[in-house]
Design a protein around this motif. Structure first.
Motif, short mmCIF file in Angstrom:
data_model
loop_
_atom_site.label_atom_id
_atom_site.label_comp_id
_atom_site.label_asym_id
_atom_site.label_seq_id
_atom_site.Cartn_x
_atom_site.Cartn_y
_atom_site.Cartn_z
N UNK A 1 0.83 -1.22 0.00
CA UNK A 1 0.00 0.00 0.00
C UNK A 1 0.86 1.27 0.00
N UNK A 2 1.86 1.28 0.88
CA UNK A 2 2.72 2.47 0.99
C UNK A 2 3.48 2.72 -0.32
N UNK A 3 3.97 1.63 -0.94
CA UNK A 3 4.73 1.77 -2.18
C UNK A 3 3.84 2.29 -3.31
N UNK B 1 3.29 5.96 -2.86
CA UNK B 1 4.50 6.76 -2.64
C UNK B 1 4.82 7.51 -3.93
N UNK B 2 4.94 8.83 -3.89
CA UNK B 2 5.25 9.62 -5.10
C UNK B 2 6.56 9.21 -5.75
N UNK B 3 7.49 8.64 -4.97
CA UNK B 3 8.80 8.27 -5.50
C UNK B 3 8.88 6.80 -5.92
N UNK B 4 7.75 6.10 -5.88
CA UNK B 4 7.75 4.67 -6.22
C UNK B 4 8.15 4.47 -7.69
N UNK B 5 9.06 3.55 -7.92
CA UNK B 5 9.41 3.19 -9.29
C UNK B 5 9.41 1.67 -9.41
N UNK C 1 4.49 -6.95 -9.10
CA UNK C 1 3.44 -7.75 -9.77
C UNK C 1 2.07 -7.47 -9.18
N UNK C 2 2.01 -7.44 -7.86
CA UNK C 2 0.72 -7.23 -7.19
C UNK C 2 0.21 -5.82 -7.43
N UNK C 3 1.08 -4.85 -7.32
CA UNK C 3 0.68 -3.45 -7.56
C UNK C 3 0.20 -3.27 -9.00
N UNK D 1 -7.40 9.83 -10.83
CA UNK D 1 -6.63 8.83 -11.57
C UNK D 1 -5.12 9.07 -11.50
N UNK D 2 -4.68 10.02 -10.69
CA UNK D 2 -3.28 10.45 -10.72
C UNK D 2 -2.32 9.35 -10.28
N UNK D 3 -2.67 8.60 -9.24
CA UNK D 3 -1.76 7.55 -8.75
C UNK D 3 -1.69 6.40 -9.76
N UNK D 4 -2.83 6.03 -10.30
CA UNK D 4 -2.85 4.97 -11.31
C UNK D 4 -2.03 5.37 -12.53
N UNK D 5 -2.12 6.64 -12.93
CA UNK D 5 -1.36 7.14 -14.08
C UNK D 5 0.14 7.07 -13.80
N UNK D 6 0.52 7.40 -12.57
CA UNK D 6 1.94 7.35 -12.19
C UNK D 6 2.47 5.92 -12.27
#
Length: 589
Positions: free
Chosen positions: A132-134, A137-141, A174-176, A271-276
């Motif tokens: 969830x946190x990842x 997280x705005x810096x998640x890659x 994979x899960x994300x 939709x911003x997080x999904x787009x990221x």
């Protein structure tokens, strides 16, 4: 429609994790069943795993197993399902994979309630929180996937061996990605045309099930019936290396155009997080930067593939779109969770253009078919489609047309071999057999005659026959040396696997139930009873029996004394046959 964050609820994440564990158990079970039949060290998967040359896939599997062992209960603690829990609400029995999944889910629920401090449960809760946190997280890659070579043909030690690059992401990624794909597939679904059938969330209006390749076939038959008195003209198109040639810049533009359209339809959804996450997925891989080269001998040796290479588009073809490939990002991951969605986004503009024409048009991923009662309209539609593919920098297989679709022998006998070889073809006239007509069209594994008969594509039929042979050969090779079970155990194992892959895990008590297994039968539900399909399906029954009874004949009882009576040879006929399950049951229902 529920917000994106709601998709990352604890229950859905746990279900994703449990699915990974159950699929791992399924793969391990196949190896274990062979190991039980023989003491041959070659088939002892515990020891063989340590002997094999290490590669990225083996390391990935070890890490996956280690993680799942850490965050899930051991197998011996899983709850046994009661009688009622082994049957679905509609009355059909659960298959073995579903039983294991529900057993594991019930076990976790029980421990959450009665033993919340269990070590593995605390680790599981920590892993869920990390996911969830990842994700938010705005810096998640997303780290690049490992690339696994999948041979296109049987391995050849003297010539080059072409492979497809299958991609596998780290478990958390994979899960994300899987959950994000579920959200975006539903979020974008209203933007797609009804002519697109793959990777959709829309439901069929009759059965209210997610549309599939079966719906394509039903819609083709409906169009054929409505134009019963008309000449029909067909265009078929298949693309070269579709997933490996998707252009990232074009994908990004199409994606944000669709985000804009969906935002107007669902203004309440952020939709911003999904787009990221979508962009992180796209940036994690491209064919021309992440796929190992032919010269990387250590890579190919680690997978025991001599002279291996990943086939791509010829440079002459690539040069029509790209001056230099060095600074381009081309290709998306085969097997990645979002790649099917990208295919629909990428080809949506083509769908929209073709849907405006007075034709029948259907697309399943990168396969397309056009049918119309006007030769001129079929030519126009084909030209529009090809022009759109050029705009998308894609590479359709060369079209075979008219006289090139047939051939004549020295006696002037007509042959259709060129027609079946071509992947992209048309326009051609679909009609009763003659020098100017072609009696069959092929799409999504099926073939449909002008008279409305449905049969299996030859390639799909032969693939199933080869799988039958492979299963029997595996068991024959396993018990050739140091057989440690009676002959009947080995032959029973063979026929059970053959039946499971063909018509599902049925028994004499449930063979009339509709099987939900991932088996060959359920991939060809639209087959009709006709002389062509009967010949094909009976061929599969004969081929299965040939391999099974030859195994029964050839195997000898092991040298050790077999206690008890010899096993009776069971003849697995009607209830277990392809013919009964695929064709005859329809006539009886």
């Amino acid at each position: 429609m529920k917000p994106f964050e709601k998709y990352f609820n604890e229950d859905d994440i746990i279900r994703q994790i449990c699915s990974l564990r159950v699929n791992l158990a399924k793969r391990r079970s196949k190896k274990h069943l062979l190991h039980l039949l023989t003491s041959n060290p070659r088939f002892n998967y515990h020891k063989e795993a340590g002997k094999r040359q290490d590669n990225a896939l083996l390391k990935y599997q070890r890490d996956l197993n280690s993680l799942l062992t850490k965050i899930l209960p051991p197998r011996k603690k899983w709850i046994n399902l009661g009688e009622k829990s082994r049957t679905k609400k509609i009355g059909t029995p659960l298959n073995s994979t579903e039983k294991n999944l529900y057993s594991l889910l019930k076990t976790i629920a029980l421990y959450k309630k009665k033993h919340p401090t269990e070590k593995w449960l605390l680790e599981l809760n920590g892993f869920i929180a990390d996911i969830r946190n990842s994700a938010f997280d705005p810096n998640y890659h997303i780290s690049p996937p490992i690339v696994i070579p999948k041979l296109k043909e049987k391995i050849n030690k003297t010539t080059k061996n072409e492979c497809r690059p299958l991609c596998m992401y780290a478990v958390k990624d994979r899960i994300i990605l899987s959950i994000t794909n579920k959200f975006l597939t539903r979020y974008f679904d209203d933007c797609f045309e009804p002519t697109s059938y793959a990777f959709r969330s829309r439901k069929d209006m009759v059965s209210y099930k997610t549309v599939s390749h079966h719906d394509c076939i039903r819609d083709i038959l409906t169009y054929r019936q409505k134009n019963n008195n008309s000449n029909l003209f067909v265009v078929e198109c298949d693309m070269k290396k579709f997933f490996d040639t998707v252009n990232h810049d074009i994908t990004v533009k199409a994606f944000y155009d669709m985000l804009q359209e969906s935002s107007r339809r669902h203004p309440e959804i952020d939709n911003s997080v999904a787009a990221k996450i979508f962009m992180a997925y796209l940036n994690s891989y491209s064919f021309n930067t992440n796929v190992p080269n032919e010269s990387d001998l250590n890579y190919w040796q680690s997978y025991n593939i001599p002279n291996g290479f990943f086939g791509w588009i010829e440079n002459d073809d690539l040069n029509q779109y790209y001056i230099s490939k060095r600074h381009e990002r081309i290709g998306i991951p085969q097997g990645g969770a979002l790649s099917g969605l990208i295919a629909n986004i990428y080809l949506n503009n083509a769908d929209k253009k073709l849907s405006k024409l007075n034709i029948f048009y259907s697309r399943f991923c990168d396969d397309m078919i056009i049918i119309t009662n006007s030769l001129n309209e079929s030519v126009i539609a084909k030209d529009i489609y090809i022009d759109t593919l050029k705009e998308l920098k894609l590479f359709p297989h060369k079209f075979t047309e008219d006289i090139n679709l047939i051939s004549f022998d020295e006696h002037d006998n007509l042959h259709y071999k060129p027609f079946w070889i071509g992947k992209s073809k048309g326009p051609y006239q679909w009609g009763s057999i003659s020098e100017i007509n072609f009696p069959w069209i092929g799409f999504v594994g099926y073939e449909i005659s002008y008279e409305g008969d449905i049969r299996v594509r030859k390639k799909s039929l032969l693939t199933e026959a080869r799988k039958q042979k492979k299963i029997v050969k595996e068991i024959r090779d396993a018990v050739k040396i140091d057989m440690r079970k009676p002959k009947g155990t080995a032959t029973e194992s063979a026929i059970n696997r053959l039946i499971g892959m063909s018509v599902g895990r049925i028994t004499l008590h449930n063979f009339e139930s509709t099987s939900a297994d991932l088996c060959w039968k359920n991939g060809f539900r639209e087959l009709s009873m006709n002389k062509h399909s009967v010949l094909q399906i009976k061929y599969l029954d004969r081929n299965r029996n040939k391999h099974y009874y030859k195994l029964v004949k050839d195997l000898k009882e092991p040298e050790f004394e077999v206690k008890g009576k010899a096993r009776r040879i069971v003849h697995y006929n009607k209830p277990f046959s392809y013919y009964f399950q695929v064709l005859q049951r329809k006539m009886l229902s």
